[in-house]
Write an enzyme that holds these catalytic residues in place. Structure first.
Site, mmCIF file in Angstrom:
data_model
loop_
_atom_site.group_PDB
_atom_site.id
_atom_site.type_symbol
_atom_site.label_atom_id
_atom_site.label_comp_id
_atom_site.label_asym_id
_atom_site.label_seq_id
_atom_site.Cartn_x
_atom_site.Cartn_y
_atom_site.Cartn_z
ATOM 1 C CB CYS A 19 1.950 2.956 -4.625
ATOM 2 S SG CYS A 19 2.623 1.271 -5.363
ATOM 3 N N GLY A 45 3.399 8.404 -3.332
ATOM 4 C CA GLY A 45 2.578 8.471 -3.961
ATOM 5 C C GLY A 45 1.413 9.541 -3.848
ATOM 6 C CG ASN A 120 5.286 -0.439 -3.514
ATOM 7 O OD1 ASN A 120 5.700 0.057 -4.589
ATOM 8 N ND2 ASN A 120 6.452 -0.209 -2.533
#
Length: 488
Positions: A19, A45, A120
């Protein structure tokens, strides 16, 4: 809805960064700025995206499966995300199912007010914490490890929100870069080891936080500095403060950011990612030279390292593999035969260039080995006289527990074969990886300091910088089950 192609063999044989996060505070129409920033971080992502904004009275959220483009280009959606504070997230799942309920930012109404979080990384003791929280009455709405942080904040006995948040972070293990929104303001923080990246920038009076500097460039912001490992930066209106609630420790940022995850036009710890990748290629050429006619990158991640290899070796760099940029999920619904042809849907050999030539293929990594096997065969089918494979990272022998979607160790080719066996498997004339010391030399260091490495390189060395509580718990259960089976 555009999402990562599920039958793309190349994507299925890569390590996926799970992410990217982006936050902006102090900007009218902050959500539009966040959408632009997320678009720049889309490589981190492609499974889902979300944005949450705050207008001074209410929080507004839109989350969707798929890419930023197509989900955040509607005026109706963007107009609904009102406010001068917003944060967003692009996701590739590492924990939790692929479902809308796991798409971030996650939001909850706490006793102190609304709470939105974009994460993240990966919490390596989330399962144990979750079990304890459920026993105490917490009700989880997702299967994401990030929700554990929300419940830890909600159940903390500390008085102020900041103290509750710090109390929660002190109970989690693993890797996290976080952007948090409350009615009082925005918080950005990194775990004490700084495993996952996070930077700060300014656009006029607007403060911006992002996973990479490239996202600052795209929105026209000026890079200010990286958020330090273990640091919390709190922005309340025009006031900003820095807090360091954790005991000092040696940072261990993820070294794979330089190999593959970050965009090459990003700057990480004052180093150009593109320049580091070229240096890795140069180290490869020094460590593993070969007589050849052409240096060819495996697009696109192998390109900077291939340039470095070519410059160091003096062998010409050529685009021997041409990539199609128009293969998407809706292109075709594959049967098994089409699935087998997945590489050619996205990559094709430049036959006129390759025929009769000795080629050096440069790629960033080998995970399962299926891509390398097919690419080598593609070169042979195009008439290559010899095919030599060079990899711009050490062999990936261990799984990542810090937010990178790696296969279980049993499916990692390098965990099950030595390099000669791997070479036989991919059917190349030779195979070589950059050494772990060579990787550190590309970063400007003398080599890897065995006692105090400057980065997390656990996927190569198995040297994990934190406890792996959930993994160890599962291993213990497996061992007890095996023991019980033997006893019975």
């Amino acid at each position: 809805m555009l999402t990562t192609n599920p039958f793309d063999v190349l994507d299925g044989d890569k390590l996926h960064e799970e992410c990217g996060i982006f936050g902006a505070t102090g900007s009218d129409g902050a959500a539009a700025l966040v959408a632009l920033g997320l678009h720049a971080l889309q490589h981190r992502g492609q499974e889902a995206a979300g944005i949450t904004s705050f207008d001074g009275a209410e929080f507004h959220t839109h989350r969707a499966m798929g890419h930023v483009a197509g989900n955040f280009d509607s005026p109706a959606i963007m107009n609904a995300l009102r406010g001068n504070v917003a944060c967003g997230h692009v996701r590739y799942s590492t924990t939790g199912e692929t479902a809308l309920r796991n798409v971030q930012p996650l939001y909850a109404d706490l006793a102190s007010g609304g709470f939105a979080i974009a994460h993240n990384g990966n919490i390596s003791n989330a399962m144990r914490l979750r079990r304890d929280l459920v026993r105490r009455g917490s009700i989880f709405q997702s299967t994401s490890d990030t929700e554990t942080i929300i419940h830890l904040v909600a159940t903390s006995n500390y008085r102020t929100f900041v103290d509750k948040f710090i109390d929660a972070l002190k109970r989690v293990e693993g890797a996290y870069s976080l952007i948090v929104m409350t009615p009082e303001g925005m918080i950005a923080c990194r775990d004490p080891l700084g495993i996952r990246p996070l930077v700060m920038g300014k656009l006029g009076e607007t403060i911006i936080f992002a996973s990479e500097t490239v996202a600052l460039d795209v929105v026209g912001a000026t890079f200010v500095r990286s958020i330090e490992p273990g640091e919390l930066v709190i922005v309340k209106g025009s006031e900003m403060s820095s807090h360091r609630p954790f005991a000092p420790t040696e940072p261990r940022p993820c070294i794979f950011e330089y190999v593959y995850f970050s965009r090459p036009d990003s700057i990480s710890d004052d180093r150009s990612v593109y320049t580091v990748r070229k240096e890795i290629g140069a180290q490869l050429a020094i460590e593993s030279p070969v007589d050849a006619d052409l240096v060819i990158p495996v697009p696109d991640s192998g390109t900077p390292a291939a340039i470095g290899y070519a410059q160091q070796s003096g062998i010409p760099f050529e685009l021997g593999i041409i990539r199609s940029h128009y293969v998407g999920r809706t292109f075709i619904q594959p049967n098994n035969e089409v699935r087998h042809l997945g590489v050619k849907l996205k990559h094709n050999a430049n036959r006129a260039l390759i025929k009769g030539k000795r080629v050096v293929l440069i790629d960033d990594s080998i995970v399962r080995g299926t891509t390398s096997l097919k690419i080598v065969q593609m070169m042979r089918d195009a008439g290559a006289a010899e095919v030599h494979m060079r990899i711009a990272s050490p062999p990936t022998r261990h799984s990542c527990f810090y937010g990178v979607d790696t296969p279980e160790r049993g499916k990692l080719l390098a965990a099950n074969m030595n390099i000669d066996e791997m070479n036989t498997y991919i059917q190349a004339d030779s195979l070589a990886f950059v050494s772990i010391d060579g990787l550190y030399k590309a970063l400007g260091e003398p080599g890897r300091a065995a006692n105090r490495p400057s980065h997390c390189d656990a996927c190569f060395t198995g040297d994990y910088p934190t406890m792996l509580t959930d993994h160890d718990d599962v291993a213990s259960v497996d061992q007890f089950a095996l023991l019980a089976e033997r006893v019975s």
